[in-house]
Enzyme design. Structure first.
Site, PDB file in Angstrom:
ATOM      1  N   CYS A 227     -15.195 -28.002 -15.440  1.00  0.00           N
ATOM      2  CA  CYS A 227     -14.557 -29.046 -16.235  1.00  0.00           C
ATOM      3  C   CYS A 227     -13.396 -28.485 -17.047  1.00  0.00           C
ATOM      4  CB  CYS A 227     -15.575 -29.744 -17.135  1.00  0.00           C
ATOM      5  SG  CYS A 227     -16.204 -28.699 -18.429  1.00  0.00           S
TER       6      CYS A 227
ATOM      7  N   CYS B 142     -28.450   1.407 -11.382  1.00  0.00           N
ATOM      8  CA  CYS B 142     -29.304   1.569 -12.562  1.00  0.00           C
ATOM      9  C   CYS B 142     -28.652   0.940 -13.786  1.00  0.00           C
ATOM     10  CB  CYS B 142     -29.565   3.051 -12.843  1.00  0.00           C
ATOM     11  SG  CYS B 142     -30.838   3.753 -11.793  1.00  0.00           S
TER      12      CYS B 142
ATOM     13  N   ALA C  12     -19.908  -4.069  -1.559  1.00  0.00           N
ATOM     14  CA  ALA C  12     -20.000  -2.966  -0.606  1.00  0.00           C
ATOM     15  C   ALA C  12     -20.553  -1.721  -1.283  1.00  0.00           C
ATOM     16  CB  ALA C  12     -18.621  -2.679  -0.018  1.00  0.00           C
TER      17      ALA C  12
ATOM     18  N   ASN D 141       0.823  -1.215   0.000  1.00  0.00           N
ATOM     19  CA  ASN D 141       0.000   0.000   0.000  1.00  0.00           C
ATOM     20  C   ASN D 141       0.854   1.261   0.000  1.00  0.00           C
ATOM     21  OD1 ASN D 141      -2.271  -1.425   2.437  1.00  0.00           O
ATOM     22  ND2 ASN D 141      -2.251  -1.631   0.237  1.00  0.00           N
TER      23      ASN D 141
ATOM     24  N   ASN E  13     -14.813  -2.977  -3.689  1.00  0.00           N
ATOM     25  CA  ASN E  13     -15.577  -4.132  -4.170  1.00  0.00           C
ATOM     26  C   ASN E  13     -17.026  -3.765  -4.428  1.00  0.00           C
ATOM     27  OD1 ASN E  13     -17.389  -5.151  -1.799  1.00  0.00           O
ATOM     28  ND2 ASN E  13     -15.428  -4.570  -0.896  1.00  0.00           N
ATOM     29  N   LEU E  14     -17.566  -4.519  -5.363  1.00  0.00           N
ATOM     30  CA  LEU E  14     -18.899  -4.222  -5.875  1.00  0.00           C
ATOM     31  C   LEU E  14     -19.967  -4.400  -4.800  1.00  0.00           C
ATOM     32  CD1 LEU E  14     -20.588  -3.514  -8.270  1.00  0.00           C
ATOM     33  CD2 LEU E  14     -20.520  -5.871  -9.015  1.00  0.00           C
TER      34      LEU E  14
END
Lengths: 680, 428
Positions: free
Chosen positions: A182, A170, A130, A65, A127-128
């Site tokens: 597989c 939206c 959150a 970071n 992240n999506l």
């Protein structure tokens, strides 16, 4: 906060007025995330005169970071990001009230009342799931949200005001990328397949909880497909137990011979698989080791040197260059060395180890294992550095982009406080300028979509096999996994299902009993084709209608998860078909998708047939990708990047002055929405 | 705080010469950015010596960004006392010693931010940075927050010393950056995905010429579409006229004079003075302070450009980045516009004038690009996929032989044979 009075001097000239300054000082803002964007955002907020800032982040600081999260120092590694960042901002500008929460924004305590206290919420999330959660809470609380994301050189900032501009959801978000089991297990043809196999299947099998590995779970038995059951790869888990008196070295060699010898041989026997593709070649451990020894020139490659560790098996073997692609014998030696070291040095973790991209030894093992598999299948091998990127789903990140995006976020926040929501915009940061000469381009914030299932009234179509799907799968894979609910509830006629706090013991027990039942055999007549479910999450103040359609034949290649979710417009409203069709497509599981790959996106050829699939998964397992309209995997699907290629004009064409705005909006809708992420 | 002697040393011997290999620790810290620009750029970066003159909020942003990125050395020049520090410079902590200079205070913060970077302060006033002795010890100068007169002087000094030059300033609702790399060579990396999922890289070499500050703001605007031109560029021309004359930024009281400068500039360039609203001009004069949000944006773009310039990878911005809240966007302008466009536009303008058509010159951008064979590889597809093409032609040929040639040959053969037989028949 729709009722903010406009400034005496209108935006933009009022941006530096003392009137706005005063409002800024009084405003309360919430910064969600104190990572890459978060650090920059806190700094820019403090300098811009904000005096009441609250910040929430659950993560701790890591070494990687430090190259961009400039509020942190080396001595802070391991500390809470939120707390350290708040302290740093207070030191920078004393007199500012910064309140830090170390926690997950999805926790219960950060409820609608918590959000309601703020004048606006500024997102710097990674992240999506959150993001969607915060979006729903902001809608419920009626607080405007400024959303942001970066990847490499690309960045984006958008504003979401309830009832005025579109909400974060939206625009359909691309589905997470998954690979058919597989393909991973039997017929990999890309490096990423090998990496995912090594990380998700082999690693847990050896070091983690065996049941976590798909290599021998029930999935194979469940899918009575040609390949998977025929593969018969349901390994006996006991094989992977260390036998009495077996040394770690012997164990590693035994696993090697099994995985790269016996099992490849076994797969070769299934001729059906190899009609259209080359059959894999097994590896012979003994000859590889001889070669490795020859190459290493008598250095410690022979094993028994696990004491020379320092945590890194590469070091013990003298493999120094993480950017080089090692030879097959080197990878074989590394495989044995890493496995051996793992077993000898970290016995406590065996049986519960989880792959972590910052765990050197684990990355080394996965690199070697993936490369050996790639060698069997004639797939190009990868360097340690690249494998780490793929296995860790590392998002490219630099300080500059985060800084620029933080500036753009604060500008939007200022507009909101200035009572100029009409000036709010979606901003795109491009890597390269294109015809419009804009490096930072803008688009008027689009209006809310009536077809949105979150802020609008639309329903969602869910196609699956109601006879084989259990309630558990529905809840985990669809409601939690895809709709980002945290404590879902389902109502359909007489049938109800609930989760979350506030339930009686016996209720919890009752609902748990339902979970294992197939959908068609649930009480109240079961769920069948045409059933309309009310699904919701009380804490998110979310409610949507889910219409089930029963479908039995699933192509595993196309829909590895065996379901398809599509946002459906009421037929009469299906006005912009361009917007609806990809919406449905994009949500379909397994859509070929392209990730945002910062460094190379602008340079990438517009159409790279069968291009590399770049995974952008975050730490908590959400993959954010932009899926390409044409369905072939190209490198950059971000409008920002694509605009440079003249393929997508949306951000450019929408300079909002012309009457093209409308058209561009449709285009933008047809395009994938940009899903840029902050890194951590 | 470093002694002056030490500072000289620090500036004199930064990691010059051959780029060094990255240490393991550096690789760990720089991991994420290595994935963006690669090891090669990182090595070049760690050999670069950057001089920043003028420690404004914008300079603080750029310094932070390039120090985090791991540039070799950064030298700061600004002898403003900390007590008079611009509030947007976040590198100066609130409790900084009042008697130290802003540059010295920034150095301490930057050193802590990334210990791998040599950070030092240049003693003396800002103008010390523009002397040939200071410039020759650096690869790049960034001048922040100075009026046009100083920018012009610094650019001239850099041109003489052969040092890359960047300038930038943020005022009120505006922020701009300017680049003069003189002659810049760089590579553009192209990554091509193979069918098997592996990537092959190829590098194309490019070079680009940059105009000086004077040329960039004094060029003819003939043939330039005012509608597509950033208003901030026009504003900068007017401001440059004022600042060149007074050697300072305009203050609120100078609004009228700035307006007059614009009127003169517009008249000289032959453009309508209404192209720039009066409020836009007075906002430039009255808002002396910078907006931290705009500092962050322009500072981020500038740092990206600095990294590109020293890494010699990727097309640089040539030569303005202009961000203004009027447009809510950040434009890149090249001034003067590329020469060929200019001259052709002029030819057309004179033609149009000669034929008394009185029409505006036609914008020729598209035409030029379509005509120039150097701009595009016209027949790149010719050799592509040759075996397949050959096979395709052969297949066509087979059909042609089968259906066209064979019947004719067959019939003529039959006729010849028939004749021959008849002849033989008659003979015997």
């Amino acid at each position: 906060m729709g009722g903010v009075e406009p400034l005496a001097t209108a935006w933009p000239y009022g941006a530096t007025s003392s009137e706005l300054k005063k409002r800024v000082e009084e405003a309360r803002v919430l910064a969600v995330g104190a990572g890459g964007i978060g650090c920059e955002l806190l700094k820019t907020l403090a300098l811009s005169g904000f005096k009441h800032i609250e910040v929430i982040d659950m993560d701790t600081i890591e070494t990687s970071n430090l190259n961009r999260q400039f509020l942190f120092r080396k001595r802070h590694v391991g500390h809470s990001k939120a707390l350290v960042a708040a302290e740093a901002v207070r030191a920078m500008r004393p007199g500012i009230e910064v309140k830090a929460y170390q926690g997950n924004v999805k926790e219960r305590q950060y409820d609608v009342d918590f959000f309601r206290r703020f004048d606006c919420v500024l997102n710097g999330l990674d992240n999506l799931e959150a993001r969607r959660h915060v979006n729903r809470l902001c809608l419920a609380a009626g607080v405007p949200l400024v959303e942001s994301g970066t990847a490499g050189y690309l960045g984006q900032v958008s504003v979401h005001i309830k009832g005025r501009t579109e909400c974060f959801e939206c625009q359909p978000k691309p589905a997470p990328k998954t690979f058919p089991v597989c393909t991973l297990r039997n017929t990999p043809d890309k490096p990423i397949h090998c990496v995912v196999w090594a990380k998700e299947m082999l690693f847990p099998l050896l070091f983690g909880a065996p049941e976590a590995s798909d290599l021998n779970d029930g999935a194979a038995a469940e899918k009575e497909g040609e390949d998977s059951s025929a593969a018969g790869t349901a390994d006996d888990p006991s094989f992977y137990k260390r036998q009495d008196g077996e040394s770690s070295r012997q164990y590693a060699e035994r696993v090697f011979r099994q995985q790269y010898g016996a099992k490849i041989e076994e797969l070769r026997g299934m001729e059906d698989l190899w009609r259209n593709r080359p059959a894999p070649q097994p590896l012979d451990l003994d000859s590889l080791l001889q070669q490795a020894q020859g190459q290493a020139n008598g250095s410690s490659a022979s094993g028994g040197s696990s004491t020379a560790s320092g945590g890194s098996a590469c070091k013990a073997l003298g493999l120094a260059d993480a950017h080089a692609v090692w030879t097959v014998p080197q990878n074989a030696a590394l495989f044995l060395q890493a496995a051996q070291q793992f077993l000898d040095d970290r016995p406590d973790e065996i049986g519960a180890a989880q792959f972590d991209k910052d765990d050197t030894l684990a990355v080394e093992f996965v690199t070697a294992a993936a490369n050996l598999r790639a060698a069997c299948y004639g797939i190009p091998m990868q360097s340690l550095f690249d494998t780490k990127g793929m296995a860790g789903n590392i998002i490219h990140a630099i300080a500059t982009t985060n800084a620029i995006v933080s500036g753009l976020i604060v500008l939007e926040a200022l507009k909101l406080l200035a009572g100029a929501p009409e000036a709010c915009q979606t901003s795109f940061l491009h890597q390269q300028v294109s015809g419009s000469k804009r490096l930072v381009s803008r688009m008027a914030a689009p209006e809310p979509s009536p077809a949105c299932m979150v802020c609008g009234t639309a329903s969602v179509q869910l196609a699956l096999n109601t006879n084989t799907w259990t309630l558990q799968q529905l809840v985990d894979k669809v409601l939690k996994g895809r709709l980002a609910l945290i404590a879902p509830s389902i109502t359909c006629g007489n049938f109800t299902y609930e989760e979350g706090e506030g339930l009686e013991e016996d209720e919890v027990e009752f609902y748990r009993g339902l979970l294992s039942r197939p959908l068609s055999q649930l009480p109240g007549g079961g769920l069948a084709h045409g059933s309309m479910l009310e699904v919701g999450d009380q804490e998110q103040h979310f409610k949507a209608q889910l219409i089930i359609s029963h479908r039995e034949d699933w192509d595993e290649e196309q829909h590895p998860e065996g379901f398809e979710l599509s946002g459906s417009l009421p037929a009469a409203q299906a006005a912009p078909p361009a917007a609806a069709a990809p919406a449905a497509e994009a949500v379909a599981a397994g859509e070929p998708a392209a990730g945002v790959r910062g460094g190379s996106s602008a340079a990438a050829a517009p159409a790279a047939p069968a291009g590399k699939v770049a995974l952008q998964e975050t730490d908590d397992g959400i993959v954010l990708l932009s899926s390409d309209e044409e369905g072939d995997a190209t490198e950059a699907a971000v409008p920002a990047a694509a605009a440079g290629k003249g393929k997508r004009k949306a951000p450019e064409a929408t300079e909002a002055e012309d009457g093209e705005a409308k058209k561009a909006r449709v285009e933008a809708a047809a395009d994938d929405v940009v899903d840029l992420l902050d890194d951590d | 705080m470093a002694e002056p002697g030490q500072e000289q040393q620090g500036a004199a011997q930064p990691a010059a010469g051959q780029p060094q290999e990255l240490t393991e620790h550096e690789a760990a810290i720089y991991d994420r950015q290595l994935r963006v620009w690669g090891v090669e750029t990182q090595k070049r970066l760690s050999a670069a010596r950057v001089l920043i003159a003028g420690c404004t909020g914008l300079a603080a942003e750029v310094a932070k960004n390039i120090v985090l990125a791991g540039v070799g050395s950064v030298t700061l020049a600004d002898d403003t006392p900390c007590s008079a520090c611009p509030p947007s410079n976040f590198l100066v902590p609130a409790g900084a010693a009042a008697n130290s200079t802003v540059a010295e205070a920034c150095v301490l913060t930057l050193r802590e931010m990334n210990p791998f970077v040599q950070v030092s302060a240049l003693p003396g006033p800002l103008s010390a940075a523009l002397t040939p002795e200071a410039l020759c010890r650096h690869d790049l100068l960034l001048l922040c927050g100075q009026p046009a007169s100083s920018v012009a002087a610094a650019d001239a000094a850099c041109r003489q010393a052969g040092v890359a030059f960047y300038a930038g300033a943020c005022r009120g609702i505006y922020g701009w950056a300017f680049a003069d790399l003189q002659e810049h060579h760089y590579v553009v990396e192209k990554k091509e995905e193979q069918a098997d999922g592996s990537a092959s890289k190829s590098a194309e070499e490019h070079s680009e010429r940059f105009a000086s500050w004077g040329e960039a703001l004094g060029c003819s605007l003939q043939g330039v579409s005012l509608k597509r031109l950033s208003k901030l560029y026009l504003l900068l021309r007017a401001a440059a006229r004022f600042e060149q004359q007074h050697e300072r930024f305009p203050a609120a009281a100078d609004a009228e004079q700035l307006a007059a400068a614009w009127a003169a500039e517009a008249g000289a360039a032959g453009i309508d003075a209404a192209a720039l609203p009066a409020e836009a001009l007075s906002a430039y004069a009255s808002d002396g302070d910078d907006m931290p949000a705009i500092n962050a944006i322009v500072g981020g773009v500038l740092a990206n450009e600095l990294i590109k310039a020293v890494g010699r990878k990727g097309a640089p911005i040539n030569n303005f980045f202009l961000f203004s809240l009027l447009e809510g966007a950040g434009a890149v302008e090249r001034m003067p516009p590329p020469a060929n466009l200019d001259s052709i536009a002029l030819v057309f303008a004179s033609l149009a004038a000669g034929s008394n058509m009185g029409k505006a010159p036609i914008r020729l951008k598209e035409v030029v690009y379509t005509l120039s064979p150097f701009e595009q590889s016209v027949m790149s597809g010719l050799w592509k996929d040759l075996p397949h093409k050959a096979a395709h032609h052969a297949a066509n040929l087979r059909d042609a032989v089968l259906f066209c040639v064979l019947p004719i040959v067959g019939i003529s053969y039959y006729c010849a044979d028939f004749k021959e037989k008849e002849k033989q028949h008659h003979r015997y």
